[in-house]
Structures are given as structure tokens and as C-alpha cells.
Design a protein around this motif. Structure first.
Motif: not given
Length: 385
Positions: A158, A233-240
Motif C-alpha cells: 500500500t 484508503e483505496v485498498r481498504e475499500k477493496q475486497p481482500r
């Protein structure tokens, strides 16, 4: 090497690497600090040292007065300890064609060389040695075919913005954050694009003056990996992505032993909780090993108690270590052992090293290392395959 500073290279290194291997290795090394004493290499005569660690090799620059040039395949690695390896970053902008849409945009790049004075080497199918980036970056999802990249994010990485720069965090083992200055125009592009294009390479030193053509040429180099790294903050909105399932268990217990002067990994052969003398423990270990062609027990590292005793079967060349623990004696067949930290200054780095060795020697993956009984002055981790 990109400069003409004098460097000693032993004939054994030339024989092992070949002229092409030496040329590629030296072109990937940039003299900053000695990997023995951590003092500047500027204006000095250097020595190239290659340490064969069985799974891979490590080529590093030292002062010639600190270390002679040699190919070390003894199985023992001397380490001065401490953080001696330098890295460099840069944040250029580059016209980029999105592989999915064909759109050309000014892309914020994050250019990283993770090791200037030392690189890993790996043999290909033709037994030719080549410079290889640490597996941390391929494990995160970075790839070689950078020209074909879309903006699908890599895993386990990230980016975060600061008031005067940008911080790149590699979240997989060993975790590390790289912080680089960046002006407001660059940071605005990172916000607008939602991340950066990470370029990790041993092909150049980011401190040098660069042009767009230089970066494009680097992207085609086999010593380069690249991938799209999103803002946090973009990664947090994406499914893992789901974690891979655990491999089938075999019941073998692996032991990873780490002290400031000794690093070893291998399958545990036996545990004896009795209060044995060293001589009795050695006799017990020989019975567990079941081999009559041993050369005899010797202290592994200059009599250091936490390092135990070492033995070898002169017919099979199998190696064994015997150590005393708070709950008794343990003997293991060592897949690899080194003197000193072996480049593993932390538990996470030791785990990465051990995983590579176990995968290479026993074709075992997916180990989960946990603390357990350990001698004074050392750390011991255990994993069941």
C-alpha cells in the motif's frame, strides 16, 4: 559496475559465475557502504564476496581491507550484524498507456532499488547465475512484463501520502516501509490516480539523473519487477483475496534456531527431557540418528552454549545439530546453517530464509512458525508440516 572504482574479484567467483554472470552482477551493484563495517566505500578498493546459501547466492561489496574476495560455499556465513544494506527511491512521472483501456496518462511512478551494495543470485535451467530481486516482491504480485500491466493492484502493498512525500509499505514478510520525498504535483497525481506504479529494480541507482527513456529501458530488464500499488484508503475499500488453503500435514516438526551468532533450520529428529551431560546427550543423539559414519561432535560456534554441537556423516554429508533446551536435549538434521545472522536480523527475516530452505530441500511449504522452548541467548521457532 556503473562506475570504474577498483574492485577485487577472485578467480573462483569468475569460474562459478562466468564472465556474463560477473558482468551482470557488477552492473547491479552500487558502492555506498561496506557490508562488513558499514563505512563508506567511496574512494576505496573493494572486494566482491559471493556467499552460496544453497537455495540462492548473495553477492556483496566490502572494503578489501575488511574482507577478501571469495566464493564462500562452506555452509558457514560470517555476518557482522546490523543494517548495512542501502536502498534508494525516487518518484518520477512518466507517460503510461493503460493496458486495459489504451488511455495514455501521466503516471506517478515509485522507483525503488532495495539493495545497492548486495544482490541475490539464482541459477537458471542452464546453470547460469542471474541477479534476482528478493522474493518478497514477486510474492506481493509484482511481475516482469511491466508493459502489459493494468491497474489491477498487487497484493500486500500500500501507499500513504504525507505532507512532503509518499510512503510505500510492503506488508508481506519481511514487512518494510520506504519513505521518499515527493512534491505537491506528484502527490496530487497519486490522489487522482488512486495509487502509484511501483518499479523495483537492481538495474540502476535511483539517485542518478534519469530520463524517460532510461525508465522505459529499465522496464524491459529482467532485474525489474513492477505493479500497481493503491493508496491505503483505496485498498481498504477493496475486497481482500482469500488466503490459500493449508497443504496436507505430514507430521514433521521443523525447528528454526536463531541467535546473534548462529542460524539453522531442519527437521527435528528427537527430544530427550532427561538431565544428560553433553557426552551422554551426544551418545543419545547418535542412537537417534542411527548412523555409524559420523566424524564426531564439535561446538558449532566457538563453544557458544546456545549454538550446541555439530556433526556430519562423511558418507551422506548429512549434517546434524544437538542443542540443550530448558526442557531437555534436541537433535535436528540441518537443511542449512550459517554462522552469524546470515542476513536475518529479525524473526520475520529468519522465517523467510527458513521457508526458502525447507521448500528447496524438502518441497514443503505453508509452514506456520510459533515460539517454543529455546536455549538462553537464542530464539527457537517451531512449525509442523
Amino acid at each position: 559496475m556503473p562506475n570504474q572504482q577498483e574492485v577485487a574479484i577472485s578467480k573462483h567467483i569468475v569460474k562459478r559465475l562466468g564472465e556474463r554472470g560477473v558482468e551482470e552482477t557488477m552492473a547491479s551493484l552500487f558502492p555506498v557502504d561496506c557490508q562488513t563495517c558499514n563505512r563508506s566505500l567511496a574512494g576505496t578498493t573493494m572486494a566482491l564476496v559471493v556467499t552460496d546459501m544453497m537455495v540462492f547466492a548473495r553477492a556483496a561489496l566490502h572494503h578489501r581491507r575488511c574482507h577478501k574476495s571469495e566464493w564462500n560455499d562452506s555452509g558457514m556465513v560470517s555476518s557482522a550484524g546490523g543494517a548495512t544494506l542501502s536502498h534508494r527511491m525516487r518518484t518520477p512521472m512518466l507517460p503510461w498507456t493503460n493496458a486495459s483501456t489504451g488511455e495514455v496518462v501521466m503516471q506517478p511512478m515509485y522507483l525503488l532499488n532495495p539493495g545497492l551494495e548486495a544482490v541475490f543470485l539464482e541459477r537458471d535451467a542452464d546453470e547460469q547465475w542471474h541477479v534476482k530481486l528478493p522474493t518478497q516482491f514477486t510474492a506481493a504480485g509484482l511481475v516482469h512484463d511491466a508493459r502489459q500491466l493494468s491497474e489491477r493492484p498487487v497484493q500486500e502493498a500500500t501507499v500513504r501520502l504525507a505532507d512532503d512525500g509518499v510512503a510505500l509499505t510492503m506488508e508481506n514478510l519481511p514487512p518494510q516501509t520506504y519513505v521518499c520525498d515527493a512534491d505537491e504535483a506528484y502527490r496530487e497525481q497519486v490522489r487522482a490516480r488512486g495509487g502509484v506504479m511501483l518499479i523495483v529494480t537492481h538495474a540502476l541507482n535511483p539517485d542518478t539523473m534519469l530520463h524517460g527513456d532510461d525508465l522505459l529501458q529499465v522496464l524491459d530488464d529482467h532485474r525489474t519487477l513492477a505493479g500497481w500499488v493503491p493508496l491505503a484508503e483505496v485498498r481498504e475499500k477493496q475486497p481482500r483475496q482469500p488466503a490459500p488453503s493449508n497443504p496436507a500435514k505430514t507430521g514433521t516438526t521443523y525447528l528454526l534456531h536463531r541467535s546473534p551468532r548462529h542460524l539453522a533450520v531442519g527437521p527435528l529428529l528427537g527430544h530427550n527431557p532427561a538431565a544428560l551431560s553433553p557426552e551422554q546427550a551426544q551418545q543419545w543423539a547418535e542412537q537417534v540418528i542411527g548412523c555409524e559414519t559420523m566424524i564426531g561432535w564439535d561446538s558449532t560456534i566457538g563453544g557458544e552454549p546456545a549454538s550446541g554441537w555439530f556433526n556430519i556423516d562423511f558418507l551422506s554429508v548429512a549434517q546434524y545439530v544437538l542443542m540443550q533446551y530448558p526442557d531437555g536435549w534436541r537433535v535436528l538434521r540441518t537443511l542449512s546453517r550459517v554462522a552469524g545472522a546470515g542476513g536475518a536480523e529479525t524473526d520475520t527475516e529468519a522465517k523467510v530464509w527458513a521457508d526458502k530452505v525447507v521448500k528447496f530441500k524438502d518441497q514443503v511449504t505453508g509452514l506456520q512458525w510459533t515460539p517454543g522452548p529455546t536455549p538462553d541467548g537464542a530464539i527457537t521457532l517451531y512449525a509442523v508440516a
